[in-house]
Design an enzyme around this catalytic site. Structure first.
Site, PDB file in Angstrom:
ATOM      1  N   ILE A  21       0.815  -1.233   0.000  1.00 33.63           N
ATOM      2  CA  ILE A  21       0.000   0.000   0.000  1.00 33.63           C
ATOM      3  C   ILE A  21       0.840   1.270   0.000  1.00 33.63           C
ATOM      4  CG2 ILE A  21      -2.044  -1.026   1.046  1.00 33.63           C
ATOM      5  CD1 ILE A  21      -1.158  -0.072   3.739  1.00 33.63           C
ATOM      6  N   ASP A 132       7.425  15.307  10.485  1.00 34.84           N
ATOM      7  CA  ASP A 132       7.070  15.084   9.076  1.00 34.84           C
ATOM      8  C   ASP A 132       5.564  15.190   8.864  1.00 34.84           C
ATOM      9  OD1 ASP A 132       7.478  14.645   6.397  1.00 34.84           O
ATOM     10  OD2 ASP A 132       7.554  12.476   6.567  1.00 34.84           O
TER      11      ASP A 132
END
Length: 508
Positions: A21, A132
């Site tokens: 994924i 992040d």
């Protein structure tokens, strides 16, 4: 996208991989199922594993409704390290932003941000800096915003979404002080400001041809705030300050400012809870789990609508041809040229379907006066009737091989005036809500109710206009059109109805 492992493999004991994924500088992520049936995401850690594993270990016991849960850290027989984590089936924010090129609706942007703020506040309270924050790491599942990819070393890239080289963070969301090695909590506040800017405008404030150019803009260039809604201007401006000391002291403080906008915009919605909401709990760790259902409303661009319309019109020709052949085979007319009889069904049906699809495409998911739409279709239907009158003209009358004239499936329309055709199709288009048969979020992909409705009104109008009944396949055209426009129109499962729509609240 090629992954190291394929579906069905078991590189980690106790788990069977189903599909890959995601990939990146960190490694690879797979959707997997445990031997007990638990759906999980498995992240194969690559790169500087010691730094990454240390970050994961710090976060294994963190639990918050707006964070993706990390379950375990495992090592396979080959010595590779895997992070076992919660599998989130919902869409990431970058996919939602892709459907909103001009930014999310303001209320929706606020709700996304408050879910993000709740998660980051919890991390900061536990001494964790995300480092992040970006749209690809923020998800929506079952009405809750979930933040992932925390606790790992990060990567910097020239592309907003993909390309990477070694460093910390993603360049479009990177605070200026990172260039000096400062990785404190304010870098998350700065990244959250970039995300808020992007959710409100549809683009990031700093773009460039290289990562160096973008970083230089973070360091030296003020952001263009001309497209930011006025009520959010002071919040975005403060969050994007070059000096960390001039930003919000915490995500909690920034979230308070966002909530204040919502409270000022809809004071009547707070009602009896006004006083209770005025005092927010000081500790985010004591926050209530998010209660509302947050729905990411798809906004389809004009370009996508035009592409869908062209595809639907082409499919209309195909389905109409198949329907015309099937109808002619069932009726089996004994005429000299079967193709002419097929044409009398094919061409009017194509014209009718196109006349429904074109205006309905631009009414999709918009509120509007149904009567205005009805009268618009009344006019369009009249034009369709004139086109069908021309198609059904005496030029399509067919003779039998023995020379006897007039024995056709449908009699010649020379004796029927254009006014009859105009009236029949105009009233048929007026009688039904055709735009509902093409709506993207209609309750069902295909329903027989519109077909029966079209056949009913066609029959009623045919009985009122008896000469037309023998001269035109109007009833068949309407019924086929009702079926075909459903088959060729895109469909999305509508969201489950909720009794009351609540707002996400960040407990600050």
């Amino acid at each position: 996208m090629k992954f190291m492992y394929s579906s069905g493999q078991r590189p980690l004991e106790g788990f069977t991989l189903k599909r890959g994924i995601g990939r990146g500088g960190f490694g690879e992520v797979y959707f997997a199922v445990s031997d007990g049936g638990k759906e999980v995401a498995l992240k194969l850690v690559r790169g500087d594993t010691q730094i990454e594993l240390r970050g994961v270990a710090q976060c294994l016991n963190l639990k918050h409704p707006n964070l993706i849960n990390l379950y375990d850290l495992r090592t396979d027989p080959q010595g590779d390290h895997w992070v076992v984590m919660e599998y989130v089936s919902g869409e990431p924010l970058n996919v939602v932003l892709g459907r909103h090129p001009n930014g999310l609706p303001r209320e929706l942007a606020s709700e996304w941000f408050l879910g993000l703020a709740r998660a980051v506040s919890y991390l900061h309270d536990h001494g964790i800096v995300h480092r992040d924050l970006k749209p690809a790491n923020i998800f929506l599942e079952n009405g809750s915003v979930k933040v992932g990819d925390y606790g790992l070393s990060k990567a910097i890239g020239t592309s907003q979404r993909t390309a990477q080289t070694q460093s910390v963070g993603t360049v479009h969301y990177m605070a200026p002080e990172i260039s000096t090695g400062n990785y404190g909590k304010p870098i998350d506040t700065y990244a959250a400001g970039i995300l808020l800017y992007e959710m409100l405008t549809g683009r990031v404030p700093f773009e460039g041809e290289s990562s160096g150019e973008i970083l230089m803009k973070h360091l030296t260039s003020p952001p263009d705030l001309s497209k930011v809604p006025s009520e959010y201007l002071p919040i975005v401006s403060k969050a994007l300050a070059k000096n960390p000391a001039q930003r919000y002291a915490s995500m909690t403080e920034m979230a308070r400012a966002i909530e204040a906008i919502g409270q000022a915009a809809a004071p009547h919605a707070r009602g009896a809870n006004r006083n209770a909401e005025a005092t927010l709990p000081p500790n985010p760790t004591l926050a209530r789990p998010p209660e509302p259902i947050l729905t990411a409303l798809p906004a389809v661009s004009r370009r996508v609508q035009l592409m869908e319309l062209c595809g639907a019109m082409l499919l209309t020709v195909l389905f109409t041809a198949l329907g015309s052949v099937l109808w002619t085979a069932i009726i089996h007319p004994k005429t000299g040229d079967v193709f002419l009889e097929m044409g009398r069904v094919f061409f009017p049906t194509v014209v009718a379907c196109w006349a429904i699809l074109i205006p309905s495409k631009f009414w999709t998911d918009r509120r509007g006066d149904s009567w205005l739409r009805r009268f618009s279709l009344l006019f369009v239907g009249g034009l369709v009737g004139l086109a069908c009158w021309w198609i059904d003209g005496g030029t399509l009358a067919v003779k039998l091989p023995d020379g006897d004239a007039g024995q056709t499936l449908f009699a010649s329309s020379e004796s029927v005036t254009e006014a009859s055709y105009f009236s029949f199709y105009a009233l048929a288009f007026f009688a039904m809500r055709w735009w509902r048969t093409t709506a993207r979020r209609r309750p069902q992909r295909f329903s027989f109710a519109p077909i029966l409705g079209a056949a009913f009104w066609g029959l009623v109008l045919m009985l009122l206009m008896r000469p037309l009944a023998s001269a035109s396949p109007g009833l068949l055209v309407l019924a086929m059109s009702a079926a075909i426009v459903q088959l060729v129109s895109p469909w999305e499962q509508p969201p489950a109805p909720t009794a009351k729509r609540l707002r996400l609240r960040c407990a600050c």
